[in-house]
Design a protein around this motif. Structure first.
Motif, PDB file in Angstrom:
ATOM      1  N   HIS A 253       0.781  -1.184  -0.013  1.00 56.47           N
ATOM      2  CA  HIS A 253       0.240   0.092  -0.023  1.00 56.47           C
ATOM      3  C   HIS A 253       1.077   1.300  -0.129  1.00 56.47           C
ATOM      4  CE1 HIS A 253      -2.746   3.012   1.502  1.00 56.47           C
ATOM      5  NE2 HIS A 253      -3.904   2.176   1.026  1.00 56.47           N
ATOM      6  N   PRO A 254       0.370   2.130  -0.757  1.00 60.13           N
ATOM      7  CA  PRO A 254       1.379   3.532  -0.691  1.00 60.13           C
ATOM      8  C   PRO A 254       1.711   4.018   0.398  1.00 60.13           C
ATOM      9  CG  PRO A 254      -0.564   3.521  -2.275  1.00 60.13           C
ATOM     10  CD  PRO A 254      -0.713   2.329  -1.711  1.00 60.13           C
ATOM     11  N   LEU A 255       0.884   3.913   1.556  1.00 63.45           N
ATOM     12  CA  LEU A 255       1.002   4.594   2.850  1.00 63.45           C
ATOM     13  C   LEU A 255       1.711   3.561   3.734  1.00 63.45           C
ATOM     14  CD1 LEU A 255      -2.492   6.146   3.429  1.00 63.45           C
ATOM     15  CD2 LEU A 255      -0.190   7.294   2.919  1.00 63.45           C
ATOM     16  N   SER A 256       2.204   2.421   3.184  1.00 57.66           N
ATOM     17  CA  SER A 256       2.930   1.499   4.091  1.00 57.66           C
ATOM     18  C   SER A 256       4.263   2.283   4.253  1.00 57.66           C
ATOM     19  CB  SER A 256       3.069  -0.018   3.356  1.00 57.66           C
ATOM     20  OG  SER A 256       4.207  -0.755   4.171  1.00 57.66           O
ATOM     21  N   ALA A 257       4.982   2.293   5.640  1.00 60.15           N
ATOM     22  CA  ALA A 257       5.939   2.949   5.833  1.00 60.15           C
ATOM     23  C   ALA A 257       7.262   2.112   5.403  1.00 60.15           C
ATOM     24  CB  ALA A 257       6.385   3.258   7.299  1.00 60.15           C
ATOM     25  N   PHE A 258       7.961   2.765   4.352  1.00 57.28           N
ATOM     26  CA  PHE A 258       9.108   1.869   3.781  1.00 57.28           C
ATOM     27  C   PHE A 258      10.433   2.740   4.292  1.00 57.28           C
ATOM     28  CE2 PHE A 258       8.875  -1.345   0.238  1.00 57.28           C
ATOM     29  CZ  PHE A 258       7.897  -1.915   0.895  1.00 57.28           C
ATOM     30  N   LEU A 259      11.388   2.192   4.342  1.00 52.93           N
ATOM     31  CA  LEU A 259      12.663   2.643   4.723  1.00 52.93           C
ATOM     32  C   LEU A 259      13.869   2.525   3.343  1.00 52.93           C
ATOM     33  CD1 LEU A 259      13.542   1.065   8.135  1.00 52.93           C
ATOM     34  CD2 LEU A 259      12.563   3.459   7.686  1.00 52.93           C
ATOM     35  N   ALA A 260      14.626   3.598   3.425  1.00 48.55           N
ATOM     36  CA  ALA A 260      15.375   3.395   2.359  1.00 48.55           C
ATOM     37  C   ALA A 260      16.350   2.100   2.445  1.00 48.55           C
ATOM     38  CB  ALA A 260      16.384   4.515   2.225  1.00 48.55           C
ATOM     39  N   THR A 261      16.820   1.705   1.370  1.00 51.37           N
ATOM     40  CA  THR A 261      17.762   0.419   1.536  1.00 51.37           C
ATOM     41  C   THR A 261      18.891   0.485   2.473  1.00 51.37           C
ATOM     42  OG1 THR A 261      18.619   0.721  -0.534  1.00 51.37           O
ATOM     43  CG2 THR A 261      17.097  -0.794  -0.595  1.00 51.37           C
ATOM     44  N   HIS A 262      19.574   1.816   2.314  1.00 55.30           N
ATOM     45  CA  HIS A 262      20.814   1.942   3.385  1.00 55.30           C
ATOM     46  C   HIS A 262      20.529   2.624   4.765  1.00 55.30           C
ATOM     47  CE1 HIS A 262      19.457   6.036   1.390  1.00 55.30           C
ATOM     48  NE2 HIS A 262      19.806   6.502   2.639  1.00 55.30           N
ATOM     49  N   ASP A 263      19.101   2.629   5.045  1.00 55.50           N
ATOM     50  CA  ASP A 263      18.805   3.138   6.542  1.00 55.50           C
ATOM     51  C   ASP A 263      19.569   2.133   7.412  1.00 55.50           C
ATOM     52  OD1 ASP A 263      17.511   5.544   6.218  1.00 55.50           O
ATOM     53  OD2 ASP A 263      15.846   4.818   5.832  1.00 55.50           O
ATOM     54  N   SER A 264      19.883   2.725   8.499  1.00 61.07           N
ATOM     55  CA  SER A 264      20.544   1.924   9.510  1.00 61.07           C
ATOM     56  C   SER A 264      19.231   1.637  10.438  1.00 61.07           C
ATOM     57  CB  SER A 264      21.525   2.783  10.129  1.00 61.07           C
ATOM     58  OG  SER A 264      20.868   3.629  11.182  1.00 61.07           O
ATOM     59  N   PHE A 265      19.752   0.966  11.533  1.00 61.00           N
ATOM     60  CA  PHE A 265      18.770   0.306  12.416  1.00 61.00           C
ATOM     61  C   PHE A 265      17.951   1.449  13.134  1.00 61.00           C
ATOM     62  CE2 PHE A 265      17.779  -2.445  16.063  1.00 61.00           C
ATOM     63  CZ  PHE A 265      17.444  -3.750  15.281  1.00 61.00           C
ATOM     64  N   SER A 266      18.341   2.651  13.306  1.00 58.81           N
ATOM     65  CA  SER A 266      17.783   3.629  13.958  1.00 58.81           C
ATOM     66  C   SER A 266      16.608   4.117  12.747  1.00 58.81           C
ATOM     67  CB  SER A 266      18.486   4.848  14.205  1.00 58.81           C
ATOM     68  OG  SER A 266      18.753   5.577  13.270  1.00 58.81           O
ATOM     69  N   ASN A 267      15.444   4.393  13.291  1.00 57.66           N
ATOM     70  CA  ASN A 267      14.349   4.836  12.480  1.00 57.66           C
ATOM     71  C   ASN A 267      13.980   6.216  12.229  1.00 57.66           C
ATOM     72  OD1 ASN A 267      11.890   4.695  11.237  1.00 57.66           O
ATOM     73  ND2 ASN A 267      11.235   2.714  12.293  1.00 57.66           N
ATOM     74  N   PRO A 268      14.303   6.722  11.022  1.00 58.09           N
ATOM     75  CA  PRO A 268      13.980   8.012  10.640  1.00 58.09           C
ATOM     76  C   PRO A 268      12.408   8.315  10.767  1.00 58.09           C
ATOM     77  CG  PRO A 268      14.925   6.979   8.707  1.00 58.09           C
ATOM     78  CD  PRO A 268      14.956   5.933   9.946  1.00 58.09           C
ATOM     79  N   LEU A 269      11.775   7.323  10.600  1.00 62.84           N
ATOM     80  CA  LEU A 269      10.122   8.020  10.639  1.00 62.84           C
ATOM     81  C   LEU A 269       9.872   8.392  12.127  1.00 62.84           C
ATOM     82  CD1 LEU A 269       9.135   4.695   8.499  1.00 62.84           C
ATOM     83  CD2 LEU A 269       8.791   7.180   7.895  1.00 62.84           C
ATOM     84  N   MET A 270      10.339   7.692  13.114  1.00 59.72           N
ATOM     85  CA  MET A 270      10.192   8.061  14.512  1.00 59.72           C
ATOM     86  C   MET A 270      10.962   9.422  14.715  1.00 59.72           C
ATOM     87  SD  MET A 270       8.591   5.385  15.929  1.00 59.72           S
ATOM     88  CE  MET A 270       9.089   5.426  17.728  1.00 59.72           C
ATOM     89  N   GLU A 271      11.822   9.776  14.256  1.00 61.19           N
ATOM     90  CA  GLU A 271      12.625  10.922  14.342  1.00 61.19           C
ATOM     91  C   GLU A 271      11.797  12.288  13.791  1.00 61.19           C
ATOM     92  OE1 GLU A 271      16.575  10.452  13.161  1.00 61.19           O
ATOM     93  OE2 GLU A 271      16.678   8.682  14.623  1.00 61.19           O
ATOM     94  N   ASN A 272      11.152  11.990  12.750  1.00 64.71           N
ATOM     95  CA  ASN A 272      10.689  13.242  11.895  1.00 64.71           C
ATOM     96  C   ASN A 272       9.041  13.374  12.088  1.00 64.71           C
ATOM     97  OD1 ASN A 272      12.915  13.639  10.799  1.00 64.71           O
ATOM     98  ND2 ASN A 272      12.739  12.146   9.116  1.00 64.71           N
ATOM     99  N   THR A 273       8.345  12.227  12.867  1.00 67.63           N
ATOM    100  CA  THR A 273       7.003  12.801  13.080  1.00 67.63           C
ATOM    101  C   THR A 273       6.549  13.726  13.839  1.00 67.63           C
ATOM    102  OG1 THR A 273       4.887  11.549  13.388  1.00 67.63           O
ATOM    103  CG2 THR A 273       6.978  10.632  14.671  1.00 67.63           C
ATOM    104  N   ASP A 274       5.467  14.164  14.060  1.00 62.66           N
ATOM    105  CA  ASP A 274       5.141  15.076  14.946  1.00 62.66           C
ATOM    106  C   ASP A 274       3.885  14.432  15.898  1.00 62.66           C
ATOM    107  OD1 ASP A 274       3.098  15.093  13.144  1.00 62.66           O
ATOM    108  OD2 ASP A 274       2.957  17.320  12.828  1.00 62.66           O
ATOM    109  N   THR A 275       3.396  13.364  15.367  1.00 60.15           N
ATOM    110  CA  THR A 275       2.166  12.650  15.940  1.00 60.15           C
ATOM    111  C   THR A 275       2.204  11.239  15.768  1.00 60.15           C
ATOM    112  OG1 THR A 275       0.984  14.644  15.866  1.00 60.15           O
ATOM    113  CG2 THR A 275      -0.457  12.768  16.574  1.00 60.15           C
ATOM    114  N   ILE A 276       2.159  10.440  16.931  1.00 55.88           N
ATOM    115  CA  ILE A 276       2.250   8.964  16.619  1.00 55.88           C
ATOM    116  C   ILE A 276       0.746   8.569  17.220  1.00 55.88           C
ATOM    117  CG2 ILE A 276       3.077   6.752  17.195  1.00 55.88           C
ATOM    118  CD1 ILE A 276       5.685   8.188  17.839  1.00 55.88           C
ATOM    119  N   LEU A 277       0.382   7.756  16.460  1.00 57.10           N
ATOM    120  CA  LEU A 277      -0.898   7.065  16.752  1.00 57.10           C
ATOM    121  C   LEU A 277      -0.328   5.376  17.056  1.00 57.10           C
ATOM    122  CD1 LEU A 277      -4.112   6.333  17.293  1.00 57.10           C
ATOM    123  CD2 LEU A 277      -4.249   6.335  14.738  1.00 57.10           C
ATOM    124  N   VAL A 278      -0.482   4.989  18.359  1.00 58.18           N
ATOM    125  CA  VAL A 278       0.002   3.612  18.490  1.00 58.18           C
ATOM    126  C   VAL A 278      -1.181   2.762  18.856  1.00 58.18           C
ATOM    127  CG1 VAL A 278       1.321   2.223  19.961  1.00 58.18           C
ATOM    128  CG2 VAL A 278       1.841   4.807  19.914  1.00 58.18           C
TER     129      VAL A 278
END
Ligand SMILES: Cc1ncc(C[n+]2csc(CCOP(=O)(O)OP(=O)(O)O)c2C)c(N)n1
Length: 558
Positions: A253-278
């Protein structure tokens, strides 16, 4: 003819709970129970089917896998304290996986027995940290009430294992006929529904968010939650980051969160978000520490607000909603829809386009990387996952405990249908062989493919799991991502101590294909990248023909 009247009562409760299998490994104490269920089934009476597991670890992993597909509670029966100990870490996975298992064993030895400190020997203490409830039956208790209570506790959300110990004389007790008793009624606690006022507040926050992220762990345990989550994500135009515990959201799905192939273990998505719905999420057992920015807003919907395993990120949620996500998700979507103005909808449409483009680009990046490694020797985990994706069909159930290649599997093995991806919660390696056995017993018409590292294969008691897979006609395909060592541990040592040789390599590794063949399965070792796809297809065909298959795919050593 005399019957084991207490055992008959136990079977009545297991039947009442809808339990279809008892995964067992016996001692003398289990004889009355096993004899009675065998006699019941031979005479056409309802009783759970006994599945002999040649190692107790497999009793619990198989029960775990079976529940994840059947949704039915499970029973595990082992030999007193020794069988209990041998279950080992599989119980921790069952606890974290919220698996309702009635686990019972005989009390070993006389009741006056003491431990080294002279205190009463306490059999339940061996497992107490990992079960919702443990209880040692005393002579004056009613076995029917006890098992009914155990079933109710295990099956009340958040579900989990319970442990009962029963004196030998109770199990072996015989009488002319079964006890007459009132019908046993298992009662489970009610499932909380979301507070509409809190949902409304949550909707307010989420509509205003500029970069919202939905994180979910096991919302997809209810298959009908998946399309509801898709609708919520599309309404909000939010990326969805899911654990691989369940198929929560299609990774195509286009909204499925994908990482770049070179991304390391740390998750840039968590760093850049302003609101998390868990939604229904537990931190992984070995989660890298994540310090969330204090300004990030958190909305949390969960059946387990207490987070018995581990609290989330050491921070309270701004809004915490204890609820059944199956109902709370559509209710939240409705609340969001009511708040969306035309102007905001237009902005979100733009956001959707951006996210869809980004997803398309990242998906292409992963595919191209895998294709570029089609001739690479040793075989790459990317190429193996890419080929696997081409070999399986939409309905295949993937039972996954890959460790270092898990991110590669998550990006290259495409899953769209609810219920087609299962993984462990907890931390115990060795889950996927027994779990695949349990899954196949629950879904005999589905293709089941189990993925693991070479470490997990050995931890998973391969002789016990593969033998049972053949014997009980529950064949599955096991694919070993064989990097000839404990990749995760080596990675940590390299990263943290700059140490490379720590003795965690399997030089001259065991011949896993021959282990498989020794257990009446088909086994094959693969080291040529051109063979990967045809061998996977051949393996799947053999499984369809009824034989368990183990493919040992030799990858680059870690
Ligand atoms: C029962 C158990 N023992 C040890 C560990 C620690 N551990 C975590 S990952 C890992 C390595 C697993 O190796 P493998 O399955 O081959 O996957 P890889 O890391 O090589 O990808 C180990 C030993 C554990 N989690 N569980």
């Amino acid at each position: 003819m005399e019957v084991y009247d207490n055992v008959v009562t136990i079977i009545d409760v297991l039947n009442e709970a809808g339990i279809e299998h008892v995964f067992f490994n016996p001692g003398i104490d289990n004889v009355p129970f096993l004899e009675t269920i065998a006699a019941y089934r031979a005479s056409g009476k309802t009783a759970p089917r006994g599945i002999l597991c040649l190692d107790e670890f497999v009793t619990m992993t198989a029960a775990h896998g079976n529940y994840m597909v059947s949704g039915k509670p499970q029973a595990v029966s082992t030999h007193s304290e020794l069988g209990t100990l041998q279950i080992g870490g599989a119980l921790q996975n069952a606890q974290w996986g919220k698996i309702p298992v009635i686990f019972f064993a005989e009390i070993q030895g006389p009741l006056e027995r003491t431990d080294w400190r002279g205190q009463p020997f306490d059999q339940g203490s061996m497992v107490r940290n990992f079960v919702k409830w443990d209880h040692q039956m005393t002579g004056d208790e009613d076995i029917g009430e006890l098992f009914t209570k155990a079933a109710g506790i295990a099956m009340t959300e958040p579900c989990g294992p319970v442990y009962l110990t029963v004196p030998r004389e109770v199990l072996w007790h015989k009488s002319k006929k079964p006890k007459t008793r009132a019908a046993l009624k298992i009662s489970t606690g009610s499932i909380p529904q979301a507070d509409p006022a809190l949902l409304d507040e949550a909707a307010d926050i989420l509509v205003k968010a500029e970069n919202p992220l939905i994180i979910t762990g096991h919302a997809g345990r209810n298959p009908d939650t998946v399309p509801r989550l898709v609708e919520l994500a599309e309404t909000l135009c939010a990326r969805v980051l899911t654990s691989d515990t369940r198929m929560n959201f299609p990774n195509t799905h286009p909204l499925s969160a994908f990482l770049a192939t070179h991304d390391s273990f740390s998750n840039p998505l968590m760093e850049n978000t302003d609101t998390i719905l868990v939604i229904d999420y537990d931190l992984p057992y070995a989660a890298p520490p994540i310090a969330l920015k204090p300004e990030i807003k958190i909305v949390h919907i969960d059946i387990d607000m207490v987070k018995t395993g581990k609290p989330l990120w050491g921070r309270k949620a701004d809004i915490a909603i204890e609820a059944d996500s199956r109902e709370a998700i559509p209710a939240l979507t409705r609340a969001i829809n009511q708040k969306l103005t035309d102007a905001r909808r237009a902005q979100l449409k733009e956001r959707f386009k951006q996210l869809a483009d980004e997803h398309k680009g990242l998906q292409a990046e992963w595919q191209e990387l895998a294709e570029s490694q089609s001739k690479q020797k040793p075989i790459s985990a990317h190429w193996l996952s890419y080929c696997l994706n081409r070999a399986i069909d939409e309905d295949t159930i993937i039972v996954n405990q890959t460790i270092t290649p898990s991110r590669i599997v998550a990006h290259l093995v495409q899953r769209r249908q609810p219920g087609t991806l299962l993984s462990y919660s907890g931390g115990c390696i060795g889950w996927p062989l027994g779990a695949a056995l349990g899954v196949k017993l629950a879904a005999p018409d589905r293709t089941v493919v189990s993925l693991m590292g070479d470490g997990a294969f050995i931890y998973g008691c391969p002789e016990a799991s593969i033998w049972a897979s053949g014997f009980y006609k529950a064949p599955f395909l096991a694919v070993i991502y064989n990097n000839q060592g404990y990749g995760a541990i080596k990675g940590l040592f390299r990263e943290q101590y700059d140490v490379d040789n720590m003795g965690a390599d399997f030089f001259s590794p065991p011949d896993y294909a021959r282990i498989a063949e020794a257990c009446n399965a088909y086994g094959r070792t693969v080291d040529n990248p051109a063979d990967v796809l045809p061998v996977l297809k051949d393996g799947l065909q053999r499984v369809k023909n009824g034989q368990p298959v183990v493919l040992d795919i030799r990858l680059e050593p870690v």
